[in-house]
Design a protein around this motif. Structure first.
Motif, PDB file in Angstrom:
ATOM      1  N   ASN A 123      43.981 -78.795  -4.780  1.00  0.00           N
ATOM      2  CA  ASN A 123      44.726 -77.748  -4.067  1.00  0.00           C
ATOM      3  C   ASN A 123      45.643 -76.982  -5.002  1.00  0.00           C
ATOM      4  O   ASN A 123      45.720 -75.761  -4.959  1.00  0.00           O
ATOM      5  CB  ASN A 123      45.571 -78.362  -2.954  1.00  0.00           C
ATOM      6  CG  ASN A 123      44.715 -78.742  -1.765  1.00  0.00           C
ATOM      7  OD1 ASN A 123      43.699 -78.119  -1.515  1.00  0.00           O
ATOM      8  ND2 ASN A 123      45.129 -79.787  -1.066  1.00  0.00           N
ATOM      9  N   PRO A 180      42.747 -83.196  -0.889  1.00  0.00           N
ATOM     10  CA  PRO A 180      42.103 -81.915  -0.536  1.00  0.00           C
ATOM     11  C   PRO A 180      40.774 -82.125   0.162  1.00  0.00           C
ATOM     12  O   PRO A 180      40.173 -83.197   0.078  1.00  0.00           O
ATOM     13  CB  PRO A 180      41.921 -81.236  -1.891  1.00  0.00           C
ATOM     14  CG  PRO A 180      41.908 -82.342  -2.877  1.00  0.00           C
ATOM     15  CD  PRO A 180      42.741 -83.460  -2.332  1.00  0.00           C
ATOM     16  N   MET A 212      45.495 -77.833   2.075  1.00  0.00           N
ATOM     17  CA  MET A 212      45.890 -76.701   1.218  1.00  0.00           C
ATOM     18  C   MET A 212      47.231 -76.136   1.687  1.00  0.00           C
ATOM     19  O   MET A 212      48.115 -75.831   0.888  1.00  0.00           O
ATOM     20  CB  MET A 212      44.795 -75.621   1.293  1.00  0.00           C
ATOM     21  CG  MET A 212      45.065 -74.423   0.402  1.00  0.00           C
ATOM     22  SD  MET A 212      45.067 -74.899  -1.343  1.00  0.00           S
ATOM     23  CE  MET A 212      46.073 -73.612  -2.025  1.00  0.00           C
TER      24      MET A 212
END
Lengths: 357, 296
Positions: free
Chosen positions: B59, B51, B260
């Motif tokens: 995420n 992330p 994401m």
């Protein structure tokens, strides 16, 4: 044995017809079948025998005529309302149901109590000798066993009529003979009425009480096997019943039962089967097993040998006459291709048909 | 005479196992799958665990703690499951009817047209047809059946209707082909044994069709689950039809957070897969042999 056929007096087909577009698959087929009879519908493919069976079963609507079971007209009824048992050519067993479930299906649909279903299925299983196979799926059974399930499924509901559509055509020769005897045994045990469709004349002759010979959608002759075998009414029926030699000639004289036909200069005597006009064209029909070589110079059909095949006890010969007509015959000895021979048959074994009729 | 049997050349032994020159023809397909499916999948999986900020699972933690994100799963299922069931329930009776029709091909062609049109054209058509001034509302108003236009656009129903229209042909064609695979003699046999139309369906056709219907369900469901264009064009993408693919789109192209977006895509895959696995597991309990009546 408590599985029994339902009672009725007769099933009557009254001028049944079936058109597929412009093609007449069936033309005015009338037939009366009495309870307990084993009827074979016999004919070459496309003769309308399966169409007739499907119309009786209700799977195909007739486009003319009617069907009566005693005094009740049944042709407007749907198949599920007729209650006839049917054995399909490919068996049509339900592939997702065990043998027991397949056989019990008709009883379940009729709302028969569970215990009663169990009892009758067990009886049917015993009747077709399938004990020990009852929990298997159809896919796990051999062709002959599947056939037995199909028969058991059709008869367990005790139908007034059992319809069979070439049920043995998918089996090998040995199994076919076995199942043939089996079908007749079951028919006799139940006192059932059976309509059996086949193109195999041997099957029809050995099974049926009466044979209905069909051709081009019409009934050509109805009779007991012995009559059809030795005294066909028409030349085409004779041909279909195994009188494979069909020779054209000219009717010379008719005397009582016998007629003389002149073929290639030889006078052949046979039994007259229809109206024969002296001097008019006629055909004689002879089974290959009745036609044998005779001494040169005797009265008979002159022909040239094409080939002979060894068949164990004797030879099957093929020969051609001067006008191109092919003959099959039986000979005790092997004959050289090209040899000139004379073939003759007993007058009682020769059938004569006038062409006009 | 030697003691050992002569050995068979390697090429011949491989051929006996189905490996020969023709086998090379699968190479392009394998490369294709590797390049366009397997590689992106593992790349995305890897990306989702890297992330922008936070630990490895940041995420996923974010997704499952934010109702605006995890809510999309329910929203999408609430669209995809009813749509799949509705199309299947429509396809079965229509396939039954079409099976016995003479102009089957013509009808099939007409029914298949929505597939070739694509979702966007169908959406555009529906925008005109179902709008407050569209034919549908005008017809109902004229007939006096309603007094104010029915709202069928920019909400749940718009997306639902469009998914049914675009999903139906596919479901129908699959159902029809499974149905055609059932030997008609089985139904005839059922009829001669006294089973009426409903009993024949219940006891003979349905059990033989169910395995095929399960596959059809899975494929239709996966298609409906990945809904995007119609959810945006005909739905309310900010609210009731904010489906999971919109969440992935926003993460990728509005927040520019590919990591994401990959996580959302992975979650989407897991949800789809769990439904499909559940259906296929249930299918494993069914009869799955041939749907024919005997040898033949």
């Amino acid at each position: 044995m408590t599985i029994q056929a339902a009672n009725f007096k007769e099933l009557r087909l009254d001028r049944l017809s079936r058109d597929f577009g412009t093609h007449n698959a069936l033309k005015d087929v009338s037939l009366t079948i009495r309870q307990g009879e084993f009827i074979a519908l016999l004919g070459p493919s496309g003769c309308g025998k399966s169409t007739t069976l499907n119309i009786i079963a209700g799977l195909l609507p007739a486009t003319g005529g009617g069907i009566w079971l005693d005094e009740k007209r049944i042709d407007p009824l749907r198949p599920e309302e007729r209650g006839f048992g049917m054995v399909f050519q490919n068996y049509a067993l339900f592939p997702h149901m065990s043998v027991t479930k397949n056989i019990g299906f008709g009883l379940k649909m009729r709302g028969v109590a569970k215990a009663e279903i169990e009892r009758r299925v067990a009886e049917a299983v015993a009747l077709v000798r399938l004990q020990g196979q009852t929990e298997k799926l159809p896919g796990q059974l051999s062709g002959g066993q599947q056939q037995r399930v199909a028969i058991a499924r059709a008869i367990v509901v005790e139908p007034p009529l059992v319809l069979m559509d070439e049920p043995l055509s998918n089996l090998d020769a040995k199994l076919r003979l076995e199942m043939r005897a089996e079908i007749r045994r079951i028919h006799n045990t139940l006192g059932a009425t059976t309509i059996y469709v086949t193109h195999d004349q041997e099957e029809a002759l050995s099974l049926a009480d009466r044979i209905v010979v069909m051709r081009d959608g019409q009934v050509r002759q109805v009779g007991i096997p012995e009559d059809l075998f030795s005294r066909p009414d028409h030349l085409d029926v004779a041909e279909f019943m195994g009188f494979r030699n069909k020779i054209a000639g000219k009717a010379a004289s008719v005397a009582g039962e016998h007629a003389t036909v002149v073929i290639d200069g030889a006078a052949i005597v046979g039994r007259a089967r229809n109206t024969i006009t002296q001097g008019a064209a006629a055909h004689v029909a002879i089974r290959p097993e009745d036609l044998h070589p005779v001494a040169a110079g005797s009265v008979g059909l002159k022909a040239q040998v094409i080939s002979t095949e060894f068949r164990g006890r004797e030879f099957v010969g093929f020969a051609r006459m001067a006008d191109g007509t092919d003959l099959s015959f039986l000979a005790r000895d092997k004959l050289a291709p090209g040899a000139e021979i004379t073939l003759a048959a007993e007058p009682d074994r020769v059938l004569v048909y006038g062409d006009a009729a | 005479m030697s003691d050992t049997a002569p050995s068979i050349p390697l090429g011949q032994r491989l051929a006996a196992r189905g490996l020969d020159g023709l086998t090379l023809l699968v190479v392009p397909a394998v490369l294709f799958l590797l390049a366009l499916f397997i590689y992106p999948f593992f790349y995305g999986l890897f990306l989702s665990f890297n992330p922008k900020a936070g630990g490895t699972f940041a995420n996923y933690q974010r997704f499952f703690s934010d109702s605006f994100l995890y809510g999309t799963i329910a929203t999408t299922l609430w669209l995809a499951l009813p749509v799949t069931i509705v199309t299947l329930l429509m396809a079965i009776p229509i396939a039954f009817r079409v099976r016995t029709m003479r102009h089957q091909r013509l009808l099939t062609t007409i029914l298949v047209i929505p597939i070739t049109l694509g979702t966007v054209l169908v959406a555009q058509g529906l925008l005109n047809y179902l709008g407050p001034q569209g034919w549908f509302n005008r017809a109902l108003l004229t007939m006096g059946l309603i007094s104010t236009p029915v709202k069928l656009l920019h909400n749940y129903w718009g997306v639902m209707i469009s998914l049914v229209i675009t999903g139906f042909p596919f479901t129908f064609l699959l159902t029809l082909s499974y149905l055609s695979g059932v030997d008609p003699a089985l139904e005839q046999a059922g009829a001669t044994l006294g089973a009426g139309p409903w009993q024949r369906f219940k006891h003979i056709l349905l059990p033989l069709l169910l395995p095929g219907l399960a596959i059809t369900f899975c494929l239709s469901f996966v298609q409906a689950f990945s809904v995007f264009p119609s959810a945006v064009l005909l739905g309310a993408p900010a609210g009731p039809t904010r489906v999971i693919s919109i969440a992935a789109y926003q993460a990728a192209f509005e927040e520019y957070d590919y990591s994401m977006a990959s996580a959302v895509a992975m979650i989407m895959g897991v949800v789809q897969l769990s439904i499909v696995v559940a259906v296929l597991a249930a299918r494993g309990l069914l009869y799955r042999g041939p749907a024919g009546g005997g040898k033949g």
